[in-house]
Design an enzyme around this catalytic site. Structure first.
Site, short mmCIF file in Angstrom:
data_model
loop_
_atom_site.label_atom_id
_atom_site.label_comp_id
_atom_site.label_asym_id
_atom_site.label_seq_id
_atom_site.Cartn_x
_atom_site.Cartn_y
_atom_site.Cartn_z
N ASP A 1 0.83 -1.21 0.00
CA ASP A 1 0.00 0.00 0.00
C ASP A 1 0.87 1.26 0.00
OD1 ASP A 1 -2.31 1.51 0.09
OD2 ASP A 1 -3.08 0.58 1.92
N GLU B 1 -13.96 0.86 0.21
CA GLU B 1 -13.35 1.29 1.46
C GLU B 1 -13.40 2.81 1.60
OE1 GLU B 1 -9.15 -0.06 0.66
OE2 GLU B 1 -8.75 2.00 1.19
#
Length: 658
Positions: free
Chosen positions: A410, A465
């Site tokens: 990420d 998300e």
């Protein structure tokens, strides 16, 4: 694999352009509907026609390298050759088992040791520069123009909230801004893919085979055009952003890349369609990308993941404190095993954010991994890019030996040359340890998924998300845009699966009890429609166990397929796709906030009788978005089934032969 290649003569003509004599070279698509023109003279230009329509108006292209040399200025052609190719290649982690690769290619070689390759497919076009220079070269700029004949409507995602600031570090998460070309922002960069709506025909701008080179942003070029913009090479950094996980560039050079002087550059590509639904089944990026560099792909296992972060580890009716600890993750493993899910993820919190070798003292990682082995559930670990970059060999070696199956990486949030090169290096190193990779915090896919198939997903999308905190976003509309735009580039880690579903007036943000906009069946349909060899189940085990019937359907949908059929769709309004795996078909459809009736034509089925298990919006789904009905129907290839979709609704079905 079959392959047929035939050399033919290149069509050449001479015209006067801006008082300069210019030769025009042509290459047409195999079906003769697309004609690409390359203009050669004082400048190098390209233009594209589809049937009678001018898709790309004459647009200048060039590379500026060392000592101010411009590749594409005062062009002197040495040779121009056209080759016709009709081949195919097999895939193991894609939306179809085999891809037909048919195109005509024009190669123009020029003095000064460079040239351009142009391909015309039946559904799109692409060009790339190549150089044959000794040693290393510095690329100071690239001129990539996409001019249009009229002030067409566009759908463009912009860098968020950074006007006038550093725009080359950002999350690649944005809704599409609807505007005409003349209104495209001049002070904010857009990122790819971008769609140009030329009325009935659509053009999607992409890039492919991006390696050791910065990715392309776009900005306004003229009243009716776009131009490529590239991040300058970063030379100094500092840690910033969320939890200081972002590696920010504090200083950039006056060039965009330093590269080997003998290489091919990334493809600049445009997918062209006069039918919205055809965009749902494009293979152009896959075809333009470098073949797999992994000799044995048998260990790469696609599948679904029980994910912890979106639902805030909020399981209930258990006798332990839910959170980032051993008991919680063993519970996720039990849930995954009971539903035959291949993986769980340990998201942020299992380790120190900056040092992957420091595991949280709240958990026993080895116990979790070993428990997963007993249950046939693999463990994937989340990591920030910086932490991976610092100790990649050490971390991959240690955790692969422990039995970890992969990493979700990420906060890259850049696509300058060093970052693009790093992602290839990570993919290669991960393959050596037989680790799969999910690139989150990532720009759009550009073909790395074909070159290193262990890279099983990418973000580069404003996913579920993100949407749990954004009540003013029109999420259902966005969800019936991205299959026609973002998904043309490749798979996307949208992270679907919400079991708390809300109508438009009932939606509200919540971190620990998140909900989705739209109906339950809208969520189920995503498992068929959204391409994702590694697909998340975003909600928590408690929610799924309460809704076991829906969970059974989700768990049973494959993540890679043998065949894909684009059934129907209209950009921003609705979408319907069918996919086949082994002997079963899976069909999904979604709509925006407008309710509608869709008629599904089952002519894609073979002969015989079939059983369809259909999940459709319930009669009251416009008031309670969780309302659905499950119906089993007998169908054949001649059946046409009418299905009603509630506002923000959808349907999903599995079809098996009787």
């Amino acid at each position: 694999m079959k392959k047929l290649a035939v050399i033919v003569l290149t069509s050449v003509s001479t015209v006067s352009l801006n008082a300069q004599q210019q030769k025009l070279y042509h290459v047409t698509s195999p079906d003769n509907k697309i004609d690409v023109t390359i203009g050669v003279g004082s400048a190098l230009s390209w233009s594209v026609k589809h049937e009678a329509d001018l898709i790309i108006a004459p647009s200048i292209i060039s590379l500026t390298i060392d000592n101010g040399e411009v590749l594409g200025k005062n062009v002197k052609v040495i040779s121009a050759k056209t080759v016709s190719v009709n081949s195919s290649f097999n895939t193991s982690l894609y939306k179809k088992k085999s891809v037909v690769d048919q195109y005509n290619q024009l190669t123009i070689s020029c003095k000064a040791d460079y040239g351009i390759i142009v391909r015309a497919y039946n559904d799109g076009v692409a060009y790339r520069f190549f150089t044959r220079k000794k040693g290393m070269i510095t690329v100071f700029s690239e001129q990539a123009e996409f001019n249009f004949h009229e002030d067409y409507a566009t759908l463009i995602p912009y860098v968020r909230d950074l006007r006038g600031k550093e725009q080359y570090i950002q999350s690649y998460e944005a809704l599409y801004t609807k505007q005409t070309l003349s209104k495209v922002y001049t002070d904010t960069l857009g990122f790819l893919p971008v769609l140009i709506n030329e009325g009935k025909k659509k053009a999607v701008i992409l890039e492919a085979d991006l390696e050791d080179y910065p990715g392309m942003f776009v900005s306004s070029n003229s009243n009716n055009g776009l131009k490529g913009v590239f991040a300058p090479y970063p030379v100094e950094f500092f840690q910033g952003g969320y939890n200081k996980l972002n590696t920010m560039a504090s200083k950039r050079a006056d060039y965009i890349a330093k590269v080997n002087g003998s290489r091919s550059f990334p493809w600049r590509a445009v997918v062209i369609s006069n039918n919205d639904a055809a965009l749902l089944n494009s293979d152009l990026v896959q075809k333009l990308s470098a073949p797999s560099r992994i000799a044995d792909e048998s260990w790469i296992k696609p599948g679904k993941v029980a994910w912890d972060w979106w639902n805030d580890w909020n399981i209930s009716h258990v006798d332990f404190r839910a959170g980032i600890n051993t008991e919680t993750y063993k519970y996720y493993i039990d849930f995954a095993a009971a539903n035959k899910l291949e993986y769980i993820i340990l998201d942020e919190g299992w380790s120190d954010d900056m040092d992957l070798m420091k595991v949280s003292d709240k958990m026993n990682l080895k116990e979790i991994i070993d428990y997963g082995k007993q249950k046939n559930v693999g463990v994937i670990l989340w990591a920030g890019w910086y932490a991976v970059d610092q100790k990649m060999d050490e971390a991959f070696n240690k955790y692969a030996a422990m039995g970890v199956k992969g990493f979700k990486i990420d906060f890259m949030d850049r696509d300058d040359q060093p970052m693009v090169s790093s992602l290839f290096a990570i993919a290669k190193k991960a393959a050596e340890y037989k680790l799969i990779i999910d690139y989150h915090g990532m720009f759009k896919p550009t073909g790395l998924q074909r070159t290193y198939p262990n890279v099983v997903n990418f973000e580069g999308v404003k996913g579920l998300e993100n949407n749990k905190w954004t009540p003013n976003d029109d999420v259902p509309e966005y969800e019936v845009m991205i299959p026609f735009i973002r998904m043309v580039a490749g798979p996307m880690d949208y992270t679907p699966g919400a079991m708390r579903n809300a109508t438009k007036p009932n939606f509200r943000p919540s971190n620990s009890m998140p909900m989705s906009q739209g109906t339950r069946c809208h969520q189920l349909a995503m498992y068929v429609i959204f391409e994702a060899p590694l697909q998340m189940l975003a909600d928590n085990p408690t929610a799924y166990m309460k809704e076991q019937e829906c969970t059974d359907f989700i768990a049973g949908v494959p993540t890679v397929f043998d065949e894909t059929v684009a059934l129907d769709g209209k950009l921003g309004e609705y979408v319907a796709i069918a996919r086949k795996k082994d002997n079963s078909w899976y069909v999904g459809g979604m709509t925006n906030w407008s309710e509608r009736d869709l008629t599904i034509d089952f002519s894609f089925l073979g002969e015989g009788n079939y059983e369809a298990v259909v999940f459709a919006d319930g009669l009251n789904a416009d008031r309670d978005a969780t309302d659905y009905k499950k119906v089993t129907s007998s169908i054949t290839a001649s059946t046409k089934m009418k299905i009603h979709l509630a506002p923000g609704g959808g349907f999903a079905m599995r079809i098996t032969k009787k």
